[in-house]
Design a protein around this motif. Structure first.
Motif, PDB file in Angstrom:
ATOM      1  N   MET A   1      12.686 -25.737 -13.455  1.00 30.20           N
ATOM      2  CA  MET A   1      11.736 -26.426 -12.581  1.00 30.20           C
ATOM      3  C   MET A   1      10.643 -25.446 -12.157  1.00 30.20           C
ATOM      4  O   MET A   1      10.916 -24.287 -11.833  1.00 30.20           O
ATOM      5  N   CYS A   2       9.391 -25.915 -12.170  1.00 33.68           N
ATOM      6  CA  CYS A   2       8.249 -25.050 -11.866  1.00 33.68           C
ATOM      7  C   CYS A   2       8.459 -24.272 -10.572  1.00 33.68           C
ATOM      8  O   CYS A   2       8.667 -24.865  -9.500  1.00 33.68           O
ATOM      9  N   LEU A   3       8.396 -22.951 -10.659  1.00 30.93           N
ATOM     10  CA  LEU A   3       8.614 -22.090  -9.502  1.00 30.93           C
ATOM     11  C   LEU A   3       7.517 -22.274  -8.453  1.00 30.93           C
ATOM     12  O   LEU A   3       7.746 -22.126  -7.259  1.00 30.93           O
TER      13      LEU A   3
ATOM     14  N   SER B   1       4.034 -32.458 -22.831  1.00 32.64           N
ATOM     15  CA  SER B   1       5.273 -32.387 -23.603  1.00 32.64           C
ATOM     16  C   SER B   1       5.900 -31.013 -23.424  1.00 32.64           C
ATOM     17  O   SER B   1       5.218 -30.052 -23.063  1.00 32.64           O
ATOM     18  N   THR B   2       7.207 -30.935 -23.675  1.00 31.12           N
ATOM     19  CA  THR B   2       7.953 -29.694 -23.453  1.00 31.12           C
ATOM     20  C   THR B   2       8.848 -29.405 -24.646  1.00 31.12           C
ATOM     21  O   THR B   2       9.687 -30.238 -25.005  1.00 31.12           O
ATOM     22  N   PRO B   3       8.707 -28.221 -25.270  1.00 32.29           N
ATOM     23  CA  PRO B   3       9.545 -27.886 -26.419  1.00 32.29           C
ATOM     24  C   PRO B   3      10.788 -27.082 -26.029  1.00 32.29           C
ATOM     25  O   PRO B   3      10.793 -26.363 -25.031  1.00 32.29           O
ATOM     26  N   ARG B   4      11.821 -27.233 -26.818  1.00 32.64           N
ATOM     27  CA  ARG B   4      13.019 -26.416 -26.720  1.00 32.64           C
ATOM     28  C   ARG B   4      13.531 -26.191 -28.155  1.00 32.64           C
ATOM     29  O   ARG B   4      13.086 -26.832 -29.095  1.00 32.64           O
TER      30      ARG B   4
ATOM     31  N   ALA C   1       6.722 -35.972 -21.552  1.00 36.54           N
ATOM     32  CA  ALA C   1       6.582 -36.486 -20.187  1.00 36.54           C
ATOM     33  C   ALA C   1       5.547 -37.597 -20.124  1.00 36.54           C
ATOM     34  O   ALA C   1       5.762 -38.622 -19.468  1.00 36.54           O
ATOM     35  N   HIS C   2       4.418 -37.421 -20.799  1.00 37.36           N
ATOM     36  CA  HIS C   2       3.354 -38.420 -20.719  1.00 37.36           C
ATOM     37  C   HIS C   2       3.841 -39.787 -21.188  1.00 37.36           C
ATOM     38  O   HIS C   2       3.584 -40.807 -20.533  1.00 37.36           O
TER      39      HIS C   2
ATOM     40  N   PHE D   1       6.773 -31.392 -13.272  1.00 29.68           N
ATOM     41  CA  PHE D   1       7.090 -29.987 -13.011  1.00 29.68           C
ATOM     42  C   PHE D   1       8.323 -29.521 -13.777  1.00 29.68           C
ATOM     43  O   PHE D   1       8.903 -28.489 -13.470  1.00 29.68           O
ATOM     44  N   GLY D   2       8.713 -30.267 -14.806  1.00 32.76           N
ATOM     45  CA  GLY D   2       9.925 -29.927 -15.526  1.00 32.76           C
ATOM     46  C   GLY D   2      11.139 -30.337 -14.726  1.00 32.76           C
ATOM     47  O   GLY D   2      11.131 -31.314 -13.973  1.00 32.76           O
ATOM     48  N   GLY D   3      12.228 -29.569 -14.856  1.00 34.69           N
ATOM     49  CA  GLY D   3      13.444 -29.899 -14.136  1.00 34.69           C
ATOM     50  C   GLY D   3      14.530 -28.892 -14.440  1.00 34.69           C
ATOM     51  O   GLY D   3      14.373 -28.016 -15.294  1.00 34.69           O
TER      52      GLY D   3
END
Length: 471
Positions: A418-420, A349-352, A375-376, A412-414
């Motif tokens: 996006m993951c470097l 999961s990704t927080p903002r 994401a999962h 990898f996010g977006g």
């Protein structure tokens, strides 16, 4: 139903509240119109989420829909579920969402000012400076180090049961010490590795203050050790000149105006990227090895592709290295890795945090709300993935990818965040598989199904019991 909405017109409440830091509190009644639940007194849903986050999300979506609120880690969070929500937060065309304030409650004491904790222009400028470490020449150098280090280590895995997760974690840490920092395996690398382990574990510790004997105290101490180490090393490498390792690249990186990054920022970026690299790659490699062991027919398909590209073992029977120029030829291997990342994404999961009010799925979410995507859950939604529990790398043929929502797969996010290091991750996993599948058949006991710790980064609770049988 609203999907990717523009930022809603500012209300009077919005004018009064513009969060400047993640500790700024949202008005208590600001989320009253969002369905959800507070959970237990004081702790909210924190322990439910930590114990089984996937079941928790499934229950909440079933009860409240694709927009709901829950209380955890001391505050309210609004969950937005679906590929459209992933696109809204990650692409962020209207600069609504702060990654810095989203990750702040979790990472601020341990990984402050890392690339993931930067927003907008500051993030763009530093990301461009750091991207030098992932250009073709440095990557070619890393590929040589990875081939040597992986070949040396996996040669000792023959014909005996091992716990794969701790084995690959140690190997990944050692590889990071060489490729990222440019130091040999040994006592110094062990101290650095332990500091990173302590920091990652502290990031989700229920006790958020560094009290004596707590995990947070160990994490904060680990950060202090690494700040001292990387500060001295940055100054030394700038004076003496560095090598081709990632740290040396960062230490001498310049911004658009030609200025060097401040030393403390080099240190913070290095801390964060080491953490992000070794823990996520360890998780991803473990899930892929488990799925290939469960599906020997796919293991054989990848083996044949690797042999066709590399040429098979040399005249002495030793596996050949996978050259940097051949990485792109392992198409089926890459599809299998992507499918493993779909089934068990390393960042579930990704927080903002919303800096402006916005609309999604018929709800107005106010400025200051902590929001997040999962994401999962999206990676297992049948509307995007028929038979989502089935391991099928052919989901990632160009034709299948073209037909699917672009943000249905986001390991990898977006967008700008996006993951470097995603190409480094692909490279390390491909080199690992090239070494393993030229040597071994990967086997697990019939009926074996390990239980996974789902959060913050997935891993098998028993370490994943596998055997590598010599071919």
């Amino acid at each position: 139903m609203a999907t990717l909405a523009e930022s809603a017109p500012a209300s009077a409440a919005d004018e009064e509240f513009r969060p400047q830091h993640w500790t700024d509190k949202l008005p208590e009644d600001a989320l009253d119109h969002i369905p959800g639940e507070a959970g237990w007194p004081i702790v909210g849903n924190t322990f439910r989420m930590l114990a089984d986050p996937h079941s928790f999300v499934k229950q909440m979506v079933g009860k409240y829909g694709k927009v709901y609120k829950g209380k955890a880690f001391g505050g309210w969070q609004v969950a937005l579920i679906g590929a459209e929500a992933n696109e809204l937060l990650l692409f962020d065309r209207n600069k609504i969402f702060s990654s810095e304030q989203g990750w702040g409650p979790i990472l601020d004491q341990l990984f402050p000012r890392g690339l993931m904790l930067m927003d907008f222009d500051h993030h763009r400028i530093d990301r461009r400076a750091l991207s030098i470490a992932f250009k073709p020449e440095p990557m070619r150098h890393y590929s040589g180090s990875l081939n040597r280090g992986i070949a040396q280590e996996v040669s000792g895995w023959a014909d005996k049961p091992i716990q794969f997760y701790p084995a690959i974690k140690q190997l990944t840490l050692d590889l990071a010490a060489e490729s990222f920092i440019g130091i040999p395996w040994g006592p110094e690398a062990d101290k650095i590795n332990q500091a990173f382990v302590d920091m990652v574990q502290a990031s989700v510790a229920p006790v958020r203050k560094p009290l004596p004997f707590t995990q947070m105290k160990k994490g904060v101490d680990g950060r202090k050790f690494l700040v001292d180490y990387f500060t001295k090393e940055t100054l030394r490498r700038r004076k003496e000149g560095g090598g081709q390792d990632m740290f040396s690249q960062f230490a001498t990186a310049t911004r658009e105006d030609g200025s060097l990054l401040p030393v403390d920022e080099v240190v913070d970026h290095m801390n964060f990227l080491m953490m992000a690299a070794h823990d996520t790659i360890t998780s991803s490699a473990t899930s892929l090895i488990y799925l290939l062991a469960k599906h020997p027919e796919w293991q054989e398909k990848l083996r044949q592709e690797i042999i066709a590209v590399i040429g098979g073992p040399d005249a002495d029977g030793k596996p050949r290295p996978l050259s940097y120029d051949d990485l792109g030829k392992l198409e089926l291997t890459e599809m299998a890795f992507k499918e493993a990342l779909r089934m068990i994404p390393p960042v579930p999961s990704t927080p903002r945090r919303a800096l402006k009010s916005f609309e999604y799925a018929g709800y107005t979410i106010p400025a200051g709300a902590m929001v997040g995507i999962n994401a999962h859950y999206v990676h297992h939604m049948e509307e995007y993935w028929p038979e989502p529990e089935k391991f099928d790398p052919l989901r990632f043929t160009p034709e299948q990818v073209k037909e699917r929502h672009k943000y249905a797969w986001v390991p990898f996010g977006g967008g700008a965040h996006m993951c470097l290091g995603l190409h480094f991750a692909y490279m390390q996993v491909k080199i690992l598989l090239a070494q393993l599948l030229q040597r071994y058949s990967i086997e697990i006991e019939e009926g074996y199904s390990p239980e996974w710790q789902a959060w913050p980064i997935p891993k098998p609770k028993d370490g994943l019991k596998v055997a590598f049988r010599s071919l």
